[in-house]
Design a protein around this motif. Sequence first.
Motif, PDB file in Angstrom:
ATOM      1  N   VAL A   8       0.323  -0.102  -9.989  1.00 52.51           N
ATOM      2  CA  VAL A   8      -0.541  -1.088  -9.329  1.00 52.51           C
ATOM      3  C   VAL A   8      -2.026  -0.897  -9.616  1.00 52.51           C
ATOM      4  CG1 VAL A   8       1.149  -1.307  -7.464  1.00 52.51           C
ATOM      5  CG2 VAL A   8      -0.797   0.255  -7.181  1.00 52.51           C
ATOM      6  N   GLY A   9      -2.388   0.183 -10.301  1.00 48.09           N
ATOM      7  CA  GLY A   9      -3.796   0.462 -10.567  1.00 48.09           C
ATOM      8  C   GLY A   9      -4.312   1.554  -9.645  1.00 48.09           C
ATOM      9  N   PHE A  10      -5.104   2.443 -10.189  1.00 51.31           N
ATOM     10  CA  PHE A  10      -5.609   3.576  -9.422  1.00 51.31           C
ATOM     11  C   PHE A  10      -6.394   3.127  -8.196  1.00 51.31           C
ATOM     12  CE2 PHE A  10      -9.017   6.843  -8.829  1.00 51.31           C
ATOM     13  CZ  PHE A  10      -8.197   7.867  -8.372  1.00 51.31           C
ATOM     14  N   ASP A  11      -7.206   2.087  -8.335  1.00 48.61           N
ATOM     15  CA  ASP A  11      -8.026   1.611  -7.218  1.00 48.61           C
ATOM     16  C   ASP A  11      -7.210   0.970  -6.112  1.00 48.61           C
ATOM     17  OD1 ASP A  11     -10.315   2.497  -8.498  1.00 48.61           O
ATOM     18  OD2 ASP A  11     -10.745   0.543  -9.415  1.00 48.61           O
ATOM     19  N   ASN A  12      -5.940   0.687  -6.405  1.00 46.46           N
ATOM     20  CA  ASN A  12      -5.111  -0.007  -5.426  1.00 46.46           C
ATOM     21  C   ASN A  12      -4.159   0.905  -4.665  1.00 46.46           C
ATOM     22  OD1 ASN A  12      -6.175  -2.591  -6.062  1.00 46.46           O
ATOM     23  ND2 ASN A  12      -4.841  -2.708  -7.848  1.00 46.46           N
ATOM     24  N   ILE A  13      -4.153   2.190  -4.954  1.00 42.64           N
ATOM     25  CA  ILE A  13      -3.264   3.071  -4.200  1.00 42.64           C
ATOM     26  C   ILE A  13      -3.835   3.287  -2.796  1.00 42.64           C
ATOM     27  CG2 ILE A  13      -2.326   4.238  -6.220  1.00 42.64           C
ATOM     28  CD1 ILE A  13      -4.136   6.601  -5.648  1.00 42.64           C
ATOM     29  N   THR A  14      -2.951   3.294  -1.824  1.00 37.35           N
ATOM     30  CA  THR A  14      -3.332   3.526  -0.424  1.00 37.35           C
ATOM     31  C   THR A  14      -2.309   4.467   0.198  1.00 37.35           C
ATOM     32  OG1 THR A  14      -2.042   1.673   0.444  1.00 37.35           O
ATOM     33  CG2 THR A  14      -4.326   1.205  -0.237  1.00 37.35           C
ATOM     34  N   VAL A  15      -2.699   5.114   1.268  1.00 39.13           N
ATOM     35  CA  VAL A  15      -1.780   5.993   1.987  1.00 39.13           C
ATOM     36  C   VAL A  15      -0.619   5.175   2.555  1.00 39.13           C
ATOM     37  CG1 VAL A  15      -1.525   7.533   3.965  1.00 39.13           C
ATOM     38  CG2 VAL A  15      -3.563   7.693   2.511  1.00 39.13           C
ATOM     39  N   SER A  16      -0.920   3.975   3.034  1.00 39.36           N
ATOM     40  CA  SER A  16       0.130   3.126   3.616  1.00 39.36           C
ATOM     41  C   SER A  16       1.176   2.742   2.575  1.00 39.36           C
ATOM     42  CB  SER A  16      -0.489   1.861   4.220  1.00 39.36           C
ATOM     43  OG  SER A  16      -1.316   2.183   5.317  1.00 39.36           O
ATOM     44  N   ALA A  17       0.716   2.347   1.379  1.00 37.48           N
ATOM     45  CA  ALA A  17       1.660   1.965   0.324  1.00 37.48           C
ATOM     46  C   ALA A  17       2.509   3.156  -0.092  1.00 37.48           C
ATOM     47  CB  ALA A  17       0.892   1.423  -0.874  1.00 37.48           C
ATOM     48  N   LEU A  18       1.898   4.323  -0.127  1.00 39.42           N
ATOM     49  CA  LEU A  18       2.640   5.526  -0.500  1.00 39.42           C
ATOM     50  C   LEU A  18       3.643   5.900   0.592  1.00 39.42           C
ATOM     51  CD1 LEU A  18       2.744   7.546  -2.803  1.00 39.42           C
ATOM     52  CD2 LEU A  18       1.054   8.928  -1.604  1.00 39.42           C
ATOM     53  N   ARG A  50      -6.756  10.569  -3.845  1.00 35.90           N
ATOM     54  CA  ARG A  50      -7.213  10.127  -5.156  1.00 35.90           C
ATOM     55  C   ARG A  50      -7.757  11.280  -5.987  1.00 35.90           C
ATOM     56  NH1 ARG A  50      -9.961   4.260  -3.495  1.00 35.90           N
ATOM     57  NH2 ARG A  50      -7.965   3.149  -3.312  1.00 35.90           N
ATOM     58  N   VAL A  51      -8.431  12.209  -5.343  1.00 37.73           N
ATOM     59  CA  VAL A  51      -8.915  13.389  -6.063  1.00 37.73           C
ATOM     60  C   VAL A  51      -7.730  14.188  -6.596  1.00 37.73           C
ATOM     61  CG1 VAL A  51     -10.053  15.633  -5.796  1.00 37.73           C
ATOM     62  CG2 VAL A  51     -11.114  13.574  -4.855  1.00 37.73           C
ATOM     63  N   ARG A  52      -6.700  14.329  -5.801  1.00 35.40           N
ATOM     64  CA  ARG A  52      -5.507  15.051  -6.234  1.00 35.40           C
ATOM     65  C   ARG A  52      -4.851  14.359  -7.433  1.00 35.40           C
ATOM     66  NH1 ARG A  52      -3.168  18.729  -2.522  1.00 35.40           N
ATOM     67  NH2 ARG A  52      -4.390  18.962  -0.608  1.00 35.40           N
ATOM     68  N   VAL A  53      -4.814  13.030  -7.406  1.00 34.74           N
ATOM     69  CA  VAL A  53      -4.252  12.287  -8.538  1.00 34.74           C
ATOM     70  C   VAL A  53      -5.121  12.486  -9.782  1.00 34.74           C
ATOM     71  CG1 VAL A  53      -3.721   9.991  -9.452  1.00 34.74           C
ATOM     72  CG2 VAL A  53      -3.106  10.577  -7.092  1.00 34.74           C
ATOM     73  N   ALA A  54      -6.438  12.483  -9.594  1.00 33.06           N
ATOM     74  CA  ALA A  54      -7.347  12.693 -10.724  1.00 33.06           C
ATOM     75  C   ALA A  54      -7.141  14.062 -11.350  1.00 33.06           C
ATOM     76  CB  ALA A  54      -8.793  12.539 -10.262  1.00 33.06           C
ATOM     77  N   ILE A  55      -6.930  15.063 -10.538  1.00 36.99           N
ATOM     78  CA  ILE A  55      -6.702  16.422 -11.037  1.00 36.99           C
ATOM     79  C   ILE A  55      -5.369  16.499 -11.776  1.00 36.99           C
ATOM     80  CG2 ILE A  55      -6.242  18.795 -10.303  1.00 36.99           C
ATOM     81  CD1 ILE A  55      -8.311  18.337  -8.063  1.00 36.99           C
ATOM     82  N   LEU A  56      -4.338  15.868 -11.209  1.00 39.20           N
ATOM     83  CA  LEU A  56      -3.032  15.833 -11.869  1.00 39.20           C
ATOM     84  C   LEU A  56      -3.127  15.108 -13.207  1.00 39.20           C
ATOM     85  CD1 LEU A  56       0.394  14.999 -10.263  1.00 39.20           C
ATOM     86  CD2 LEU A  56      -0.380  13.718 -12.258  1.00 39.20           C
ATOM     87  N   PRO A  89      -1.702   3.926 -17.371  1.00 45.52           N
ATOM     88  CA  PRO A  89      -2.981   3.268 -17.077  1.00 45.52           C
ATOM     89  C   PRO A  89      -3.626   3.713 -15.769  1.00 45.52           C
ATOM     90  CG  PRO A  89      -1.147   1.746 -16.772  1.00 45.52           C
ATOM     91  CD  PRO A  89      -0.601   2.950 -17.464  1.00 45.52           C
ATOM     92  N   GLY A  90      -2.831   3.925 -14.731  1.00 50.04           N
ATOM     93  CA  GLY A  90      -3.394   4.360 -13.466  1.00 50.04           C
ATOM     94  C   GLY A  90      -3.931   5.775 -13.537  1.00 50.04           C
TER      95      GLY A  90
END
Length: 199
Positions: A22-32, A54-60, A97-98
Amino acid sequence: MARAGLTAGRVTEAAAELADEVGFDNITVSALARRFGVADASLYSHVKNLKDLRVRVAILAARDLADRLADATAGRAGKESLAGFASAWREFARTRPGRYQATQMPLDAAVVAESAGHLRIMSITYAHLSAYGLPEPDLTDAIRLLRSTYQGFFSLEAGAGFNHPRDLQDTWTKILDVLDVALRHWPSNPQGNDHESPH
């Protein structure tokens, strides 16, 4: 109470997968949370808030990209290393892409200093250009040229911005040829003329 089986690592990996969809900017805790079939509160036992997630995703994502760049440049030098590095980066942007967007996220210096992936990307970036023998500040200027070229190409490619019938892979190959020539014939600043004259 946190749901059994959930860990910070599992939550982060799921968030990275969601970002690719869905795109990195579109991830939310609720959706997850919906993906796991739990209440939002269950995830807050593993991540502090959306920014932390989001920081954790960036590190991964940085760790993933670093592995790809290392494999693509291992045992290569000069143009071969340049092509391997660039093509691995492009493939990552196309297929993840995300996560690619996540690697562009501005992070605090303290976070970068603790992120093995980000540090490896920086190290590999400088190392894969070593055969061109560029001193500073030319090396940094060259890296900025490459990064802006790649970023522009990836953005246009992802947005279907190339409408000419010319084969895109042929254009990509030509771009790498041109960058190699530019790096091999990099203009050097005359001694003492690194700054503009005040006159």
